[in-house]
Design an enzyme around this catalytic site. Structure first.
Site, mmCIF file in Angstrom:
data_model
loop_
_atom_site.group_PDB
_atom_site.id
_atom_site.type_symbol
_atom_site.label_atom_id
_atom_site.label_comp_id
_atom_site.label_asym_id
_atom_site.label_seq_id
_atom_site.Cartn_x
_atom_site.Cartn_y
_atom_site.Cartn_z
ATOM 1 N N ARG A 112 -11.000 -0.494 2.318
ATOM 2 C CA ARG A 112 -12.465 -0.581 2.384
ATOM 3 C C ARG A 112 -13.058 -0.788 0.991
ATOM 4 O O ARG A 112 -14.134 -1.364 0.856
ATOM 5 C CB ARG A 112 -13.008 0.672 3.081
ATOM 6 C CG ARG A 112 -12.756 1.950 2.356
ATOM 7 C CD ARG A 112 -12.899 3.189 3.256
ATOM 8 N NE ARG A 112 -11.782 3.339 4.191
ATOM 9 C CZ ARG A 112 -11.692 4.316 5.079
ATOM 10 N NH1 ARG A 112 -12.647 5.213 5.189
ATOM 11 N NH2 ARG A 112 -10.642 4.387 5.879
ATOM 12 N N GLU A 142 -7.940 2.589 0.670
ATOM 13 C CA GLU A 142 -8.201 1.602 -0.371
ATOM 14 C C GLU A 142 -8.725 0.272 0.166
ATOM 15 O O GLU A 142 -9.417 -0.451 -0.550
ATOM 16 C CB GLU A 142 -6.914 1.357 -1.181
ATOM 17 C CG GLU A 142 -5.935 0.333 -0.605
ATOM 18 C CD GLU A 142 -5.364 0.716 0.768
ATOM 19 O OE1 GLU A 142 -5.418 1.909 1.107
ATOM 20 O OE2 GLU A 142 -4.890 -0.169 1.492
ATOM 21 N N ASP A 201 0.837 -1.196 0.000
ATOM 22 C CA ASP A 201 0.000 0.000 0.000
ATOM 23 C C ASP A 201 0.875 1.251 0.000
ATOM 24 O O ASP A 201 1.350 1.693 1.043
ATOM 25 C CB ASP A 201 -0.920 -0.015 1.239
ATOM 26 C CG ASP A 201 -1.832 1.215 1.297
ATOM 27 O OD1 ASP A 201 -1.932 1.924 0.271
ATOM 28 O OD2 ASP A 201 -2.436 1.432 2.361
ATOM 29 N N LYS A 216 1.704 7.908 0.426
ATOM 30 C CA LYS A 216 2.143 7.963 1.816
ATOM 31 C C LYS A 216 3.537 8.592 1.904
ATOM 32 O O LYS A 216 4.303 8.509 0.945
ATOM 33 C CB LYS A 216 2.228 6.539 2.382
ATOM 34 C CG LYS A 216 0.896 5.862 2.620
ATOM 35 C CD LYS A 216 1.103 4.473 3.209
ATOM 36 C CE LYS A 216 -0.233 3.759 3.437
ATOM 37 N NZ LYS A 216 -1.078 4.397 4.459
HETATM 38 N N1 BES Z 1 -3.133 0.240 5.297
HETATM 39 C C1 BES Z 1 -3.484 1.508 5.828
HETATM 40 C C2 BES Z 1 -3.725 1.480 7.340
HETATM 41 C C3 BES Z 1 -2.545 1.120 8.201
HETATM 42 C C4 BES Z 1 -1.729 2.082 8.723
HETATM 43 C C5 BES Z 1 -2.304 -0.196 8.526
HETATM 44 C C6 BES Z 1 -0.664 1.744 9.522
HETATM 45 C C7 BES Z 1 -1.248 -0.546 9.333
HETATM 46 C C8 BES Z 1 -0.419 0.420 9.839
HETATM 47 C C9 BES Z 1 -4.761 2.026 5.150
HETATM 48 O O1 BES Z 1 -4.931 1.626 3.843
HETATM 49 C C10 BES Z 1 -4.684 3.504 5.166
HETATM 50 O O2 BES Z 1 -3.819 4.029 4.535
HETATM 51 N N2 BES Z 1 -5.595 4.127 5.882
HETATM 52 C C11 BES Z 1 -5.631 5.544 5.972
HETATM 53 C C12 BES Z 1 -7.063 5.967 5.809
HETATM 54 C C13 BES Z 1 -7.241 7.448 5.606
HETATM 55 C C14 BES Z 1 -6.633 7.892 4.282
HETATM 56 C C15 BES Z 1 -8.716 7.763 5.644
HETATM 57 C C16 BES Z 1 -5.111 5.936 7.339
HETATM 58 O O3 BES Z 1 -5.342 5.204 8.306
HETATM 59 O O4 BES Z 1 -4.436 6.952 7.430
HETATM 60 ZN ZN ZN Z 2 -4.044 -0.120 3.266
HETATM 61 MN MN MN Z 3 -3.991 2.906 2.476
#
Ligand code: BES
Ligand code: ZN
Ligand code: MN
Length: 500
Positions: A352, A350, A271, A278
Site C-alpha cells: 500500500r 508495504e 517481500d 515473515k
Molecule cells: N504481499 C503480502 C500479501 C500476500 C500474502 C500476497 C500472501 C500473496 C500471498 C503483503 O505485503 C503483506 O505482507 N500483507 C500483510 C499485511 C499485514 C501486515 C497488515 C498480510 O496480509 O499479512
Molecule cells: Zn507484499
Molecule cells: Mn508484505
C-alpha cells in the site's frame, strides 16, 4: 527447452499424419459426425465409444491410437456436451482440454476438425477462444531446467492447425486473441522468474522491451522519485541493496485528446516483510509479490499487440522489501507524495505504501478517465475469497459494474467488497494522518481504505489479487504456478467499454 506451439487456421482437408482431433456433441451418436474424413472409420469409432462409454459429455475425450482406415496416427474425439449451450469460457476450457490431451499424446503435429454434426459453422469468437485456451494450456515455465525429465520424451514443438470452412474471420479474431495470450505469457513469466533474476532493474528492462510493440516507456530511478517526494515508496525500498524503479508505459491507440485509462501495479519483486519479517515457511512465494505489476505489463503487451483503439497508461512501482541496517522501522513516519503522513506500524504492509505514491503520481500527472490498481496486497483477501475471486473495491459503481461484466465474460472472477467510513476509522492514528495497518480484522478492506486516500476521489478500482495471481489449483488453461490473472480481464474491460 520451452515447447514451441504454433497455432494456425486452415481450410478443411483430411489430415494425413499426426493427431486428428474431432468434436462430438453429447448423445448424437458418433456415426453422425460430419467431419468428412471420419466416415471412413465410423463403425470402429462407434464400437470404441461404446467400449469407453464415451457419450460426448463436455470435456470428455476418446483417444484412439492408430485408427483403422485413417492415415493419422491418432484420433482424439472431444465431447462438447450440448453445443448450443457452449459459451466463451467453455470454448476456452475445451481448447485447454485438447492441448492437455495433445501434450499427453506427445503430439508434434495435430489438426482439429472444428465442426459439429448438424450445427452451423462455429463463430470466430468461439474458435478464437478455443485456440486461446489451447495456447494458455501450452505454457510452461522451464527456463531453468537444463535437463529434460525422464518421462518427457515429447517433441520440442507442436504445430496445431484448426480446420474451419472459412478461416478468414477467425484469423482476424485469432490475431487479437494471440496477442492477448502473449500478454498472459509475459505476466506469467514475470511472476514465475526467481527473485535473484528479477529485481526492479531487470523487471524495468523487460517492460522496456515493449517499445518494440510501440509502447512508450519512461523509467524513473531513485533520484527522480526523491525529487517527486515519493517517500512512501522509497521507504519500502530503503532496506534493499537493489535500487527501485517506477516504470511508465503508454499506449496511444485512441483519439489524441481522450483522457487515458490508467492501470497501476504493485511490483514488490520480493517481500521478506522487512523488519516485521515473515516466517520462513512459504516465504519463497513472495517472489510473486509483483503480480500486479506483471499483470499491468502483460496488459500493455496485449493492448499494443492487438493495436487497441484506446489511450492507456500503465504505471508500476518496483521495489524490494528487505530488512537491513538501513531498513524502515515500525514507528517510522513518512510523508507520501500527496502530502499525507503515514505511520508505519508493520513494515510487511508495504504494498500500500508503494501504491500510495504510484497512484497519486498517476492521477496527478495523467488525469485519467479512471485508475485501476492491481496488487497482491493482503493475505486477508485469500482468507475471504480463496483462489477463485479477486477482491474488487471501488469508489465508482459504474466502473465496478464494468469490471464485473468483463470478469463474467473472461472467467477472471471478481467479488465486490465494501468500502465505508466505518472501516476508514480503523486506520486512523494519533501520530500521523493515517497508519499502514488496521489490525487483525477486515485486513483486505482496511488496505483498500488506505489506498482510497491516494485516489484523490477520482474514479478508481482496486483489485486485491493475492489469491489469484499465483498458487491457484491447476485447471484447464493453467498447469503452472503463476496465472497471469488480470490481463484477460482488463483487456476485455478496455475492448468492451472503451474502444469505439
Ligand atoms: N504481499 C503480502 C500479501 C500476500 C500474502 C500476497 C500472501 C500473496 C500471498 C503483503 O505485503 C503483506 O505482507 N500483507 C500483510 C499485511 C499485514 C501486515 C497488515 C498480510 O496480509 O499479512
Ligand atoms: Zn507484499
Ligand atoms: Mn508484505
Amino acid at each position: 527447452m520451452t515447447k514451441q506451439t504454433k497455432i494456425s487456421f486452415i481450410k478443411p482437408a483430411a489430415p494425413k499424419s499426426g493427431v486428428a482431433v474431432a468434436f462430438a456433441a453429447e448423445g448424437l451418436g458418433l456415426g453422425a459426425m460430419t467431419a468428412e474424413f471420419l466416415k471412413n472409420m465410423t463403425g470402429g469409432l462407434e464400437r470404441a465409444a461404446a467400449v469407453a462409454k464415451f457419450t460426448g459429455k463436455k470435456s470428455s475425450t476418446l483417444d484412439l491410437i492408430a485408427p483403422a482406415g485413417l492415415a493419422v496416427d491418432r484420433l482424439i474425439v472431444v465431447g462438447l456436451g450440448k453445443p448450443e449451450e457452449l459459451g466463451e469460457q467453455d470454448w476456452l476450457k475445451l481448447g485447454g482440454t485438447v492441448m492437455g490431451a495433445l501434450d499427453s499424446a506427445k503430439a508434434a503435429d495435430a489438426t482439429v476438425l472444428a465442426e459439429i454434426a448438424g450445427e452451423g459453422d462455429l463463430s470466430a469468437e468461439a474458435l478464437a477462444a478455443f485456440a486461446m485456451g489451447a495456447k494458455l494450456r501450452a505454457y510452461k515455465f522451464d527456463t531453468y531446467k537444463t535437463k529434460k525429465a525422464d518421462d518427457d520424451s515429447g517433441p520440442s514443438s507442436l504445430k496445431l492447425q484448426i480446420a474451419v470452412p472459412d478461416p478468414r474471420p477467425v484469423k482476424k479474431a485469432w490475431a487479437a486473441a494471440d496477442g492477448i495470450a502473449d500478454g498472459v505469457y509475459l505476466a506469467r513469466d514475470l511472476v514465475n522468474e526467481p527473485p535473484n533474476a528479477l529485481g526492479p532493474v531487470e523487471f524495468a528492462d523487460k517492460a522496456a522491451a515493449l517499445k518494440k510493440l510501440g509502447v512508450e516507456i519512461e523509467i524513473l530511478g531513485e533520484k527522480e522519485m526523491k525529487k517527486l517526494k515519493m517517500a512512501a515508496l522509497l521507504g519500502v525500498s530503503q532496506g534493499a541493496t537493489r535500487p527501485p524503479r517506477l516504470v511508465i508505459m503508454r499506449w496511444n491507440g485512441g483519439k489524441k485528446n481522450d483522457a487515458p485509462l490508467a492501470f497501476v501495479g504493485k511490483g514488490v519483486v520480493f517481500d521478506t516483510g522487512g523488519i516485521s519479517i515473515k516466517p520462513a515457511a512459504g516465504m519463497e512465494e513472495m517472489k510473486g509479490d509483483m503480480g500486479g505489476a506483471a499483470a499491468v505489463t502483460g496488459l500493455m503487451h496485449a493492448l499494443a499487440a492487438r493495436k487497441a483503439k484506446a489511450n492507456v497508461v500503465g504505471v508500476i512501482g518496483l521495489v524490494e522489501n528487505m530488512p537491513d541496517g538501513n531498513a524502515q522501522r515500525p514507528g517510522d513516519i513518512v510523508k507520501a507524495m500527496s502530502g499525507t503522513t503515514i505511520e508505519i506500524l508493520n513494515t510487511d504492509a508495504e504494498g500500500r505504501l508503494v501504491l500510495a505514491d504510484a497512484m497519486w503520481y498517476t492521477q496527478d500527472r495523467f488525469k485519467p478517465a479512471f485508475m485501476i490498481d492491481l496488487a497482491t496486497l493482503t493475505g486477508a483477501v485469500i482468507v475471504a475469497l480463496g483462489n477463485h475471486n479477486a477482491g474488487l473495491y471501488s469508489n465508482n459503481d459504474d466502473l465496478a459494474d464494468k469490471l464485473k461484466s468483463a470478469a463474467g465474460e473472461t472467467g477472471e472472477a471478481v467479488w465486490r467488497m465494501p468500502l465505508s467510513p466505518d472501516y476508514d476509522k480503523l486506520i486512523d492514528t494519533p501520530n500521523a494522518d493515517v497508519k499502514n495497518t488496521g489490525g487483525r480484522w477486515a485486513g483486505s478492506i482496511t488496505a483498500a481504505q488506505f489506498l482510497q486516500r491516494f485516489a484523490n476521489d477520482k474514479p478508481w478500482a482496486h483489485l486485491d489479487i493475492a489469491g489469484t495471481a499465483f498458487g491457484s489449483p491447476k485447471n484447464e488453461i493453467n498447469q503452472g504456478w503463476a496465472s497471469g490473472y488480470g490481463v484477460r480481464l482488463l483487456d476485455r474491460l478496455v475492448s468492451s467499454f472503451y474502444e469505439k
